[in-house]
Design an enzyme around this catalytic site. Structure first.
Site, short mmCIF file in Angstrom:
data_model
loop_
_atom_site.label_atom_id
_atom_site.label_comp_id
_atom_site.label_asym_id
_atom_site.label_seq_id
_atom_site.Cartn_x
_atom_site.Cartn_y
_atom_site.Cartn_z
CG LEU A 21 7.61 -18.97 27.03
CD1 LEU A 21 7.15 -19.66 28.31
CD2 LEU A 21 6.63 -17.84 26.67
CG ASN A 49 10.44 -30.15 19.32
OD1 ASN A 49 10.73 -29.99 18.14
ND2 ASN A 49 11.06 -31.02 20.10
CB SER A 61 2.83 -20.23 18.66
OG SER A 61 3.42 -19.30 17.75
NE ARG A 116 19.28 7.83 -8.60
CZ ARG A 116 20.29 7.43 -9.36
NH1 ARG A 116 21.46 8.06 -9.30
NH2 ARG A 116 20.15 6.40 -10.18
CB ILE A 173 12.43 5.02 -2.23
CG1 ILE A 173 10.89 5.06 -2.22
CG2 ILE A 173 13.00 6.44 -2.34
CD1 ILE A 173 10.29 5.68 -0.98
CG HIS A 174 17.62 3.99 -0.88
ND1 HIS A 174 16.58 4.29 -0.03
CD2 HIS A 174 18.70 4.66 -0.38
CE1 HIS A 174 17.01 5.08 0.94
NE2 HIS A 174 18.30 5.32 0.75
N GLY A 233 18.68 0.36 -6.95
CA GLY A 233 19.81 -0.55 -6.83
C GLY A 233 20.70 -0.24 -5.64
CD GLU A 283 9.24 -9.58 23.47
OE1 GLU A 283 8.29 -9.14 24.12
OE2 GLU A 283 10.38 -9.09 23.49
CB THR A 319 3.80 -15.23 14.97
OG1 THR A 319 2.59 -15.89 15.37
CG2 THR A 319 5.00 -16.14 15.21
#
Length: 379
Positions: free
Chosen positions: A125, A129, A132, A268, A337-338, A340, A363, A365
């Protein structure tokens, strides 16, 4: 609505987890780094019934409902969202378009090959250019006896190179006329139908994205899906189901990122205890878990209505918008949370983070979803 997970859904989830351990997890980072589209994997997924989830058994499909379909896309995406994206696009766009609007001869000809995974489907589709603003497309089909001559190009097409068949919406009338566009199914190898540039992407790198190019491509009128002039209207209905697909993809990313973060937070240790014991981390996990629950409920409400044959324009847009934005936030927090380590490729969350953003764009925005929702609630 029944909130219980069916036995079929449980079996699907278990089989995908087992399949992924053997066929996806060992290779996914190599596919990602090198942008390899693993074609052979999809024939294996076809053998399991996951390439024609919604296709009736008479056409070689699994004949399952949207609840099971969400489970398939979600479970695959928890492991590798690139593969989840390709499964979603194949099922809901190309295969879904033929299933919903094709005649019986077209269904018998193409659906068994698509549902088995023998063929991979593409759907076109978007143009360079016209993102949307799809109604402003420039690709045209001009009648020539029993044939149509197609010229133009489509871009950002999933499986644009490897797809065996593409359903494309092209202009047969005046630009901007919603009844001036028609859907054609075009098989790979048709003279004048080629592939163009393959996109080098931030995420979803194992899901192939490329141009479709038409240079005096001659297509017989028997390849028209539905009626002349109905292509754009058809595409809007196809995208209603596609929004559920991207919502399921988003949910899988959210769950994958959350589960990785939850596991890491328990393992951790800092200052003598697991970081999950600190309120700054535990509150993040609480927000993530809540957003996952909300996404899942919205998606399965949309699936419930879709299965009943009711309109899902608004609820589908809500589910897609919320789930996709939530997965970006959840992937972001999973990295945080992880610490580095989350920024390295030794842990899975950096890939979820890169993959997540596409869900707010593909599909339709987030801004288009808000437009759809607001138009409907203000009617």
């Amino acid at each position: 609505m029944n909130f219980e997970v069916s036995e079929t859904q449980k079996m699907i989830a278990e089989s995908i987890r087992d399949f992924a351990k053997q066929h996806i997890t060992p290779f996914m980072m190599d596919w990602d780094e090198k942008q390899i589209f693993p074609i052979d994997l999809f024939s294996k997924l076809g053998e399991m019934g996951f390439m024609g989830v919604l296709v009736p058994e008479e056409y070689g499909g699994s004949g399952l409902s949207y609840h099971e379909y969400i489970t398939v896309v979600e479970e695959i995406s928890k492991v590798d969202s690139s593969i989840g994206l390709s499964v979603a696009a194949h099922n809901s766009l190309c295969t879904g378009h033929i299933l919903e609007f094709g005649n019986d001869n077209q269904k018998k000809k193409w659906l068994p090959k698509l549902a088995s995974g023998e063929w991979i489907g593409a759907w076109g589709l978007t143009e360079h250019n016209t993102g949307s603003d799809a109604g402003g497309m420039n690709t045209t089909a001009v009648k020539d006896g029993n044939y149509y001559i197609i010229n133009g190009a489509k871009n950002f097409i999933t499986h644009g190179i490897s797809g065996n068949i593409a359903v494309v919406i092209v202009r047969t009338g005046e630009k901007g006329n919603s009844h001036g566009m028609t859907a054609f199914a075009i098989e790979k190898g048709t003279p004048g139908f080629t592939s163009g540039k393959k996109e080098n992407k931030l995420g979803m790198r194992a899901s192939e994205t490329a141009e479709l190019v038409f240079d005096n491509c001659k297509v017989h009128k028997d390849n028209i899906i539905g009626e002349i002039g109905d292509g754009f209207i058809q595409s809007l209905k196809v995208l209603d189901g596609g929004r559920i697909s991207i919502g399921a993809l988003s949910l899988g990313i959210s769950k994958g990122a959350y589960e990785a973060a939850l596991k890491y937070s328990k393992e951790r240790e800092q200052f003598g205890k697991p970081i999950s014991h600190f309120q700054g981390i535990s509150f993040k996990l609480a927000d993530m878990a809540t957003e996952i629950e909300a996404s899942e409920l919205l998606l399965h409400k949309a699936a419930y209505l879709k299965n009943k044959g009711e309109k899902v324009v608004t609820i589908g847009a809500m589910a897609k918008m919320y789930a996709s934005e939530a997965c970006v936030r959840i992937a972001n927090e999973a990295i945080q949370i992880h610490g580095g380590y989350g920024y390295t490729k030794d842990y899975p969350v950096e890939k979820f983070y890169r993959d997540a953003k596409l869900c707010t764009i593909g599909e339709g925005t987030t801004e288009i979803q808000k437009l759809v929702i607001s138009r409907n609630i203000l009617k």
